[in-house]
Design a protein around this motif. Structure first.
Motif: not given
Ligand code: DQA
Length: 150
Positions: A45-69
């Protein structure tokens, strides 16, 4: 179903109209749609995200590690943060998910300041200069990597 996060950084929301001579006419939405389709054929399953903000990109990376599925890897085009962001590099090291770095343009053939990538120090592969096809290649690389780990 396993999932993959396709994460795009600053100005990539403008694909399709942004410097088309460098980045082409395909929109980010079209790239993601193609990846969604192709990813499904690989069992992702492909999830996607885009942000113009560095911190938001970091939050997406951290959240990916905890995501379900479970997110098994990240395809990352960090845009200009590629060349500047120790913080994004550290986020990738911190979560330990495999990351494939993608650039639409051939950053090695552009200005000297684009030739250095912090992301490449922690990515399992770097794909550049292949336009939207690079994202498809990245999915193949992640699929092979995941298979080799299981
Ligand atoms: C890019 C290359 C970067 O140098 C630039 O800042 C971008 C896009 C690419 O996809 O070719 O925003 O990552």
């Amino acid at each position: 179903m396993k999932s993959v996060l396709i994460l795009n950084g600053p100005n990539l929301n403008l694909l399709g109209t942004r410097q088309v001579e460098i980045y082409g006419k395909t929109t980010l939405e079209q790239i993601i749609e193609r990846c969604r389709h192709y990813g499904r054929s690989l069992g992702f399953e492909v999830k996607d995200a885009q942000s113009n903000h560095e911190g938001a990109l970091i939050n997406f990376i951290q959240a990916a590690a905890e995501a379900e599925p479970h997110v098994v890897g990240i395809i990352l085009n960090a845009g200009a943060y590629t060349h500047t962001s120790i913080a994004i590099m550290d986020a990738i090291s911190s979560v330990g998910l495999p990351v494939v770095e993608v650039h639409l343009s051939d950053i090695q053939a552009r200005e000297p300041f684009r030739q250095f990538s912090y992301i490449s120090r922690v990515a399992i592969a770097q794909i550049c200069g292949k336009g939207p096809d690079g994202y498809i290649e990245a999915l193949d690389i992640l699929a092979k990597h995941v298979q080799s780990q299981s």
